[in-house]
Design a protein around this motif. Sequence first.
Motif, short mmCIF file in Angstrom:
data_model
loop_
_atom_site.label_atom_id
_atom_site.label_comp_id
_atom_site.label_asym_id
_atom_site.label_seq_id
_atom_site.Cartn_x
_atom_site.Cartn_y
_atom_site.Cartn_z
N ASN A 27 1.10 9.35 -5.55
CA ASN A 27 1.49 10.72 -5.20
C ASN A 27 2.43 11.31 -6.25
OD1 ASN A 27 -0.08 10.74 -2.89
ND2 ASN A 27 1.60 10.12 -1.56
N HIS A 28 3.35 10.49 -6.75
CA HIS A 28 4.25 10.95 -7.80
C HIS A 28 3.45 11.35 -9.04
CE1 HIS A 28 7.54 11.37 -10.58
NE2 HIS A 28 6.87 10.56 -11.40
N LEU A 29 2.51 10.52 -9.45
CA LEU A 29 1.72 10.83 -10.65
C LEU A 29 0.87 12.08 -10.45
CD1 LEU A 29 0.59 7.29 -11.84
CD2 LEU A 29 2.39 8.74 -12.80
N TYR A 83 0.83 -1.20 0.00
CA TYR A 83 0.00 0.00 0.00
C TYR A 83 0.87 1.26 0.00
CZ TYR A 83 -3.05 3.73 1.52
OH TYR A 83 -3.71 4.92 1.60
N ALA A 84 1.90 1.27 0.82
CA ALA A 84 2.78 2.43 0.90
C ALA A 84 3.48 2.68 -0.43
CB ALA A 84 3.80 2.26 2.02
N PHE A 85 3.93 1.61 -1.07
CA PHE A 85 4.60 1.73 -2.36
C PHE A 85 3.63 2.27 -3.41
CE2 PHE A 85 6.32 -0.03 -6.37
CZ PHE A 85 7.57 0.58 -6.33
N THR A 95 -1.32 0.99 -8.64
CA THR A 95 -1.18 2.27 -9.33
C THR A 95 -1.87 2.20 -10.69
OG1 THR A 95 0.92 2.54 -8.19
CG2 THR A 95 0.47 4.06 -9.99
N GLU A 96 -1.81 1.05 -11.34
CA GLU A 96 -2.49 0.88 -12.62
C GLU A 96 -4.01 1.02 -12.45
OE1 GLU A 96 1.54 -0.89 -13.10
OE2 GLU A 96 0.02 -1.02 -11.53
N ASP A 97 -4.55 0.51 -11.33
CA ASP A 97 -5.97 0.71 -11.05
C ASP A 97 -6.29 2.19 -10.86
OD1 ASP A 97 -6.53 -2.03 -11.05
OD2 ASP A 97 -6.53 -2.20 -8.86
N PHE A 98 -5.40 2.89 -10.17
CA PHE A 98 -5.58 4.34 -9.98
C PHE A 98 -5.70 5.03 -11.33
CE2 PHE A 98 -3.26 8.38 -10.18
CZ PHE A 98 -4.12 9.19 -9.45
N LYS A 112 -12.21 11.58 -8.32
CA LYS A 112 -12.49 10.24 -8.83
C LYS A 112 -11.74 9.19 -8.01
CE LYS A 112 -13.20 9.35 -13.14
NZ LYS A 112 -13.02 9.19 -14.60
N TYR A 113 -10.54 9.53 -7.56
CA TYR A 113 -9.75 8.62 -6.73
C TYR A 113 -10.51 8.31 -5.44
CZ TYR A 113 -5.57 7.05 -4.09
OH TYR A 113 -4.65 6.35 -3.35
#
Length: 116
Positions: free
Chosen positions: A27-29, A19-21, A70-73, A59-60
Amino acid sequence: MKFGYIFLMIASVFSIKSYAFTQDEINHLLTFVSTTSCTYERNGTRHNGQEAVAHIKKKYEYYADDIHSTEDFIKYSATKSKMSGKHYKIHCEGKPEIKSKQWLLAELAAYRASKK
């Protein structure tokens, strides 16, 4: 009984690290989008990076239960309009337009490569 407990502890630690990763990548994106000089097109209207991030964050929050990577995000929060079905597009000076999904996946790949 002890084995089951140990397994749950290990699985919990892995889940927290995962989760943290993922959150670090998201956050970077979000920072990447908010600071871009490109425009984010949604349903025919262009938005600057900060406006795009405000929409993506909404939306998030809405899709939070469906987001496990991250791909789901990217898929749920930053790819296309749920109402119109139109894909979001990115317009950068001197470059052809690109779908936001491709743009964000390319940045995610670059970010991951920089972390190795």
